[in-house]
Design an enzyme around this catalytic site. Structure first.
Site, PDB file in Angstrom:
ATOM      1  N   HIS A 129       0.868  -1.179   0.000  1.00 42.15           N
ATOM      2  CA  HIS A 129       0.000   0.000   0.000  1.00 42.15           C
ATOM      3  C   HIS A 129       0.907   1.232   0.000  1.00 42.15           C
ATOM      4  CE1 HIS A 129      -2.831   2.898   1.853  1.00 42.15           C
ATOM      5  NE2 HIS A 129      -3.802   2.087   1.471  1.00 42.15           N
ATOM      6  N   ASP A 152       3.061  -4.896   8.017  1.00 40.99           N
ATOM      7  CA  ASP A 152       1.832  -4.118   7.870  1.00 40.99           C
ATOM      8  C   ASP A 152       0.677  -5.116   7.953  1.00 40.99           C
ATOM      9  OD1 ASP A 152      -0.437  -2.906   6.936  1.00 40.99           O
ATOM     10  OD2 ASP A 152       0.495  -1.977   5.190  1.00 40.99           O
ATOM     11  N   GLN A 158      -4.478  -5.515   6.781  1.00 41.87           N
ATOM     12  CA  GLN A 158      -5.473  -6.409   6.175  1.00 41.87           C
ATOM     13  C   GLN A 158      -5.374  -7.827   6.746  1.00 41.87           C
ATOM     14  OE1 GLN A 158      -7.828  -5.379   4.262  1.00 41.87           O
ATOM     15  NE2 GLN A 158      -7.064  -3.356   3.691  1.00 41.87           N
ATOM     16  N   LYS A 184     -10.383  -1.038  10.495  1.00 40.58           N
ATOM     17  CA  LYS A 184     -10.495  -2.212   9.620  1.00 40.58           C
ATOM     18  C   LYS A 184     -10.794  -3.474  10.427  1.00 40.58           C
ATOM     19  CE  LYS A 184      -7.263  -0.308   6.247  1.00 40.58           C
ATOM     20  NZ  LYS A 184      -8.040   0.059   5.066  1.00 40.58           N
ATOM     21  N   CYS A 197      -4.754   2.567  -3.677  1.00 43.35           N
ATOM     22  CA  CYS A 197      -3.510   3.048  -3.036  1.00 43.35           C
ATOM     23  C   CYS A 197      -2.357   2.075  -3.251  1.00 43.35           C
ATOM     24  CB  CYS A 197      -3.699   3.305  -1.541  1.00 43.35           C
ATOM     25  SG  CYS A 197      -4.835   4.636  -1.195  1.00 43.35           S
TER      26      CYS A 197
HETATM   27  N1  PMP Z   1      -1.723  -0.937   4.535  1.00 46.54           N
HETATM   28  C1  PMP Z   1      -2.682  -1.673   3.971  1.00 46.54           C
HETATM   29  C2  PMP Z   1      -2.361  -3.053   3.476  1.00 46.54           C
HETATM   30  C3  PMP Z   1      -3.972  -1.151   3.869  1.00 46.54           C
HETATM   31  O1  PMP Z   1      -4.932  -1.872   3.298  1.00 46.54           O
HETATM   32  C4  PMP Z   1      -4.244   0.143   4.359  1.00 46.54           C
HETATM   33  C5  PMP Z   1      -5.625   0.756   4.250  1.00 46.54           C
HETATM   34  N2  PMP Z   1      -6.250   0.558   3.015  1.00 46.54           N
HETATM   35  C6  PMP Z   1      -3.210   0.854   4.949  1.00 46.54           C
HETATM   36  C7  PMP Z   1      -1.965   0.282   5.024  1.00 46.54           C
HETATM   37  C8  PMP Z   1      -3.424   2.223   5.517  1.00 46.54           C
HETATM   38  O2  PMP Z   1      -4.292   2.164   6.583  1.00 46.54           O
HETATM   39  P1  PMP Z   1      -4.878   3.495   7.242  1.00 46.54           P
HETATM   40  O3  PMP Z   1      -5.413   4.306   6.089  1.00 46.54           O
HETATM   41  O4  PMP Z   1      -5.953   3.007   8.153  1.00 46.54           O
HETATM   42  O5  PMP Z   1      -3.760   4.173   7.930  1.00 46.54           O
END
Ligand code: PMP
Length: 416
Positions: A133, A210, A213, A236, A374
């Protein structure tokens, strides 16, 4: 499509019963019952999480950590209890290794900045993967630029799996840290993070996972993984926005400089010198998101009550059902077909633009996400502008998947 790390086999959840606790799942969109398949972007909230937020504001709203009065003590106890709940949930050896953040992005920025300022110098590198991401790319790019270091990338094959054979060469003496996602939000790929950690540790390189997910789908055990840092977001995992977790091994967190300065993160301040607080407050400058932290604790209780193994089993079955159902659509191709996949399913149909498909599905009450999610570099790898992504949670049903498939077929007829 099953993660290698699956612990105990779970049992199927009573989804209809569980759905009843989610007010939003009872609503309609454009007069149609909501079919919510955008869970990778954010999950819906059970009533008890919503109640925890209003309960704090209506019954004991007060600042934490520095009040002697009743309300402040009550708020502090509830706030700190959440830290204990999170620590138990991820099996952290020490409660003070749980740092509250604003979310995954915030957690990664903390480590990129603190680790980078202390340990990165010219010619060093940070190793990430091709399916990260943006929030696990850009903070590293920023600190690398600042320190004259380089960003290196574990490549991906056309199924969306990391090319693990490349790892030993990539893990050379310039690499100071590896940052990798557990589960891809776009492709659903479940990365072999335990193996990556083992191989990095053989060369004494720390690893940040990270888990944005992963934490809501897979039992996260930071000791079993032996991860040095793990980050995730409350929103999430059925909790609120504005709150997240950074887990870090005590030794690392003690070694790193603070990220932000301010109240709470200090032991004493004078104009000559400030001494910093102990963990976890050293990394928690300023008034925290109190209602959100307390509600996150409630979300963690909720997940513990349902059981991650049962969530995994239930979602695994629905995922397999969804993949089979989507395969019946002419011209549909999956983007990402890794052997181990979870939660997110990305696809394209013929040359239909994902946005057009998403809009027509929306008018039918079906919420999916379209675009690059993203993860622009992975779009560049597949040479596509974006995908349609359906991402499931335990509260989704086979009927909803049937509605998605019927909705897509209707959209395709309209767009062809
Ligand atoms: N890493 C991953 C794999 C994600 O899916 C996301 C959110 N889509 C993020 C980081 C960022 O998370 P946040 O916007 O809640 O900070």
């Amino acid at each position: 499509m099953r993660d290698n790390l699956t612990v105990a086999a779970g049992t199927l959840l009573d989804v209809q019963k569980l759905r009843a606790e989610f007010p939003i799942l009872q609503t309609t969109v454009y007069g149609k019952p909501l079919v919510y398949l955008d869970n990778a972007a954010t999950t819906q909230k059970p009533q008890r999480v919503i109640d925890a937020i209003t309960g704090y504001y209506s019954e004991y709203n007060s600042n934490v950590h520095r009040g002697v009065h009743y309300l402040s003590q009550k708020a502090t106890a509830a706030h700190e209890e959440s830290r204990h709940k999170v620590a138990a949930f991820i099996n952290a050896p020490h409660v003070h290794e749980v740092i509250f953040t604003r979310g995954t992005t915030d957690g990664i920025n903390i480590i990129a900045s603190s680790f980078g300022r202390k340990f990165l110098k010219e010619g060093d590198s940070i190793l990430i993967s091709a399916i990260e991401h943006h929030s696990n790319i850009v903070p590293w790019q920023m600190i690398c630029e600042d320190r004259g270091a380089n960003l290196k990338v574990i490549p991906v094959n056309n199924k969306g799996e990391l090319i693990m054979d490349s790892l030993d060469d990539l893990l050379d003496e310039t690499v100071k840290l590896v940052a990798v996602t557990y589960v891809s939000n776009t492709l659903g790929t479940v990365n072999p993070v335990k193996e990556i950690i083992e191989r990095a540790h053989q060369k004494s390189i720390p690893v940040l996972v990270d888990a944005a997910q992963a934490v809501q789908h897979i039992q996260l055990d930071v000791q079993e993984l032996d991860a040095d840092f793990v980050v995730f977001s409350g929103h999430k995992m059925y909790g609120p926005t504005g709150i997240g977790v950074l887990y870090g091994k005590e030794a690392w967190l003690n070694e790193l400089p603070p990220y932000q300065g301010g109240g709470d993160m200090i032991k004493s301040v004078s104009f000559k010198k400030t001494t910093y607080n102990e963990l976890p407050l050293k990394f928690e400058a300023g008034t925290p998101s109190i209602a959100e932290t307390i509600a996150l604790g409630v979300a963690v209780d909720y997940l513990q009550e349902i059981g991650i193994a049962n969530i995994q089993e239930t979602e695994h079955q629905l995922y397999a059902y969804a993949v089979d159902a989507l395969k019946t659509i002419d011209g549909l191709r999956f983007i990402g077909e890794a052997k181990n996949r979870a939660a997110s399913i990305s696809f394209l149909i013929n040359d239909i633009h994902p946005f057009d498909l998403g809009e027509i599905l929306d008018k039918q009450g079906i919420a999916v996400r379209t675009g690059h999610h993203c993860t622009e570099p992975i779009m560049q790898h597949f040479n596509i502008p974006g995908t349609v992504r359906a991402s499931i949670a335990f509260y989704n049903t086979q009927e909803e998947i049937d509605q998605l498939v019927a909705g897509i077929k209707r959209a395709v007829t309209m767009l062809s």
